[in-house]
Scaffold this motif. Structure first.
Motif, mmCIF file in Angstrom:
data_model
loop_
_atom_site.group_PDB
_atom_site.id
_atom_site.type_symbol
_atom_site.label_atom_id
_atom_site.label_comp_id
_atom_site.label_asym_id
_atom_site.label_seq_id
_atom_site.Cartn_x
_atom_site.Cartn_y
_atom_site.Cartn_z
ATOM 1 N N ALA A 19 19.082 -5.227 -53.486
ATOM 2 C CA ALA A 19 18.332 -6.308 -52.822
ATOM 3 C C ALA A 19 19.269 -7.133 -51.939
ATOM 4 O O ALA A 19 18.948 -7.442 -50.791
ATOM 5 N N ALA A 20 20.443 -7.467 -52.472
ATOM 6 C CA ALA A 20 21.408 -8.287 -51.714
ATOM 7 C C ALA A 20 21.882 -7.557 -50.452
ATOM 8 O O ALA A 20 22.190 -8.195 -49.445
ATOM 9 N N SER A 21 21.904 -6.223 -50.504
ATOM 10 C CA SER A 21 22.365 -5.443 -49.343
ATOM 11 C C SER A 21 21.372 -5.516 -48.182
ATOM 12 O O SER A 21 21.694 -5.189 -47.046
ATOM 13 N N ARG A 22 20.128 -5.964 -48.459
ATOM 14 C CA ARG A 22 19.100 -6.076 -47.405
ATOM 15 C C ARG A 22 19.220 -7.393 -46.627
ATOM 16 O O ARG A 22 18.468 -7.619 -45.686
ATOM 17 N N VAL A 23 20.108 -8.264 -47.061
ATOM 18 C CA VAL A 23 20.245 -9.574 -46.407
ATOM 19 C C VAL A 23 21.260 -9.470 -45.272
ATOM 20 O O VAL A 23 22.348 -8.924 -45.451
ATOM 21 N N SER A 24 20.888 -9.990 -44.096
ATOM 22 C CA SER A 24 21.772 -9.947 -42.919
ATOM 23 C C SER A 24 22.448 -11.301 -42.706
ATOM 24 O O SER A 24 21.943 -12.332 -43.151
ATOM 25 N N SER A 25 23.557 -11.272 -41.981
ATOM 26 C CA SER A 25 24.259 -12.519 -41.632
ATOM 27 C C SER A 25 23.312 -13.459 -40.879
ATOM 28 O O SER A 25 22.472 -13.007 -40.106
ATOM 29 N N GLY A 26 23.462 -14.761 -41.156
ATOM 30 C CA GLY A 26 22.629 -15.761 -40.487
ATOM 31 C C GLY A 26 21.275 -15.979 -41.137
ATOM 32 O O GLY A 26 20.485 -16.798 -40.672
ATOM 33 N N GLU A 42 24.771 -13.076 -57.416
ATOM 34 C CA GLU A 42 26.196 -12.761 -57.589
ATOM 35 C C GLU A 42 26.661 -11.820 -56.463
ATOM 36 O O GLU A 42 27.723 -12.020 -55.857
ATOM 37 N N SER A 43 25.858 -10.816 -56.174
ATOM 38 C CA SER A 43 26.203 -9.842 -55.139
ATOM 39 C C SER A 43 26.254 -10.484 -53.745
ATOM 40 O O SER A 43 27.125 -10.168 -52.935
ATOM 41 N N LEU A 44 25.321 -11.412 -53.468
ATOM 42 C CA LEU A 44 25.355 -12.146 -52.195
ATOM 43 C C LEU A 44 26.650 -12.953 -52.079
ATOM 44 O O LEU A 44 27.288 -12.988 -51.025
ATOM 45 N N ASP A 52 31.776 -9.622 -45.575
ATOM 46 C CA ASP A 52 30.745 -8.647 -45.183
ATOM 47 C C ASP A 52 29.486 -9.374 -44.695
ATOM 48 O O ASP A 52 28.691 -8.843 -43.931
ATOM 49 N N LEU A 53 29.309 -10.619 -45.171
ATOM 50 C CA LEU A 53 28.121 -11.412 -44.854
ATOM 51 C C LEU A 53 28.581 -12.795 -44.403
ATOM 52 O O LEU A 53 29.503 -13.354 -45.003
ATOM 53 N N LYS A 54 27.941 -13.324 -43.361
ATOM 54 C CA LYS A 54 28.363 -14.644 -42.859
ATOM 55 C C LYS A 54 27.149 -15.540 -42.607
ATOM 56 O O LYS A 54 26.067 -15.048 -42.297
ATOM 57 N N ASP A 55 27.387 -16.850 -42.738
ATOM 58 C CA ASP A 55 26.408 -17.859 -42.313
ATOM 59 C C ASP A 55 25.040 -17.739 -42.964
ATOM 60 O O ASP A 55 24.030 -17.935 -42.300
ATOM 61 N N ILE A 56 24.986 -17.385 -44.245
ATOM 62 C CA ILE A 56 23.676 -17.426 -44.902
ATOM 63 C C ILE A 56 23.556 -18.753 -45.645
ATOM 64 O O ILE A 56 24.558 -19.367 -46.020
ATOM 65 N N ILE A 85 12.001 -18.946 -43.849
ATOM 66 C CA ILE A 85 12.828 -18.232 -44.829
ATOM 67 C C ILE A 85 12.748 -16.763 -44.418
ATOM 68 O O ILE A 85 11.654 -16.209 -44.271
ATOM 69 N N ASP A 86 13.890 -16.157 -44.187
ATOM 70 C CA ASP A 86 13.895 -14.777 -43.696
ATOM 71 C C ASP A 86 13.567 -13.782 -44.806
ATOM 72 O O ASP A 86 12.796 -12.845 -44.612
ATOM 73 N N VAL A 87 14.173 -13.980 -45.949
ATOM 74 C CA VAL A 87 13.958 -13.045 -47.059
ATOM 75 C C VAL A 87 14.083 -13.814 -48.368
ATOM 76 O O VAL A 87 14.893 -14.727 -48.494
ATOM 77 N N ALA A 88 13.229 -13.475 -49.329
ATOM 78 C CA ALA A 88 13.341 -14.029 -50.677
ATOM 79 C C ALA A 88 13.544 -12.871 -51.647
ATOM 80 O O ALA A 88 12.947 -11.796 -51.477
#
Length: 237
Positions: A19-26, A42-44, A52-56, A85-88
């Protein structure tokens, strides 16, 4: 850190990670409540730390989600400060074939419904034991009620054919109190034939704040399973 060997925990970690891998930066991310969602948070945090991920930013659905987000370094915001909210990412206690849910095992379903309903994409993380043919078959339906209305609401629920009981605390004397300072009535219905109607009917009872039926809210279900002793994740889109 000890290496996890319990296959069930590993499976929950894998679902959370997926699930955390589906979240994009920003992205603005709704952070759900519960054991599987905790692994997603935890993964986020790990993805943020590694770059790997920025500005969330996260919108927590409970004190539990807020504490975990802070622990894993995820910046938080509130619904007052954002316009989307982009993704929950959130768990569920039951999922039917139409992707309708029963939530509220952690008594956080009111805030969860607000956040999950606002999300452009709502990803549900569960293990295969949560999949049911009909809602209400394995899990009681939680209803959040303001304290003064508990008795009349329980009487009204009995008239609707439900068997209500006040949820009591574990390791706490007295009833469970929600993050909003309310109480939770768990209801057994022999069959929930029409979840959308029941959701509205319950929410129209004076004193009821919200119930755990989530109808037409989920977009993607990520299901963790153990096959041949190994954790796998499949998607119901």
């Amino acid at each position: 850190m000890a290496v996890e060997t319990d296959p069930v925990k590993i499976m929950k970690q894998e679902v959370g990670k997926t699930a955390a891998s589906r979240v994009s930066s920003g992205a603005i991310v709704g952070l759900g409540t519960g054991s599987t969602t905790a692994y997603a948070i935890e993964s986020l945090g790990n993805r943020l730390q590694s770059g790997d991920l920025k500005d969330i930013v996260g919108v927590p659905t409970s004190f539990q989600a807020e504490v975990l987000a802070k622990q894993y370094g995820i910046p938080l915001t509130t619904l007052d400060a954002i316009d989307r909210i982009d993704v929950a990412i959130d768990g569920a206690d039951e999922v039917d074939p139409q992707k309708n849910l029963i939530k509220g095992g952690g008594a956080a379903h009111t805030r969860e419904k607000v956040v999950d309903s606002l999300a452009a994409e709502f990803i549900v993380v569960v293990d295969s034991g949560k999949l049911v043919d009909r809602l209400g078959s394995t899990f009681l339906l939680p209803v959040e009620v303001i304290p003064m209305a508990v008795t009349p609401v329980m009487r009204a629920i009995e008239k609707l054919g439900g068997k209500p009981e006040l949820r009591m605390g574990i390791k706490k004397a007295g009833p469970v109190v929600t993050d909003q300072g309310n109480l939770v009535i768990d209801v057994k219905f022999e069959a929930i034939d029409n979840p959308i109607e029941l959701e509205k009917t319950l929410n129209n009872l004076p004193g009821v704040l919200e119930n755990g039926l989530f109808v037409g809210v989920a977009n993607t279900i990520l299901v963790g399973e153990i096959k041949d002793g190994k954790p796998t994740v499949r998607e119901i889109a």
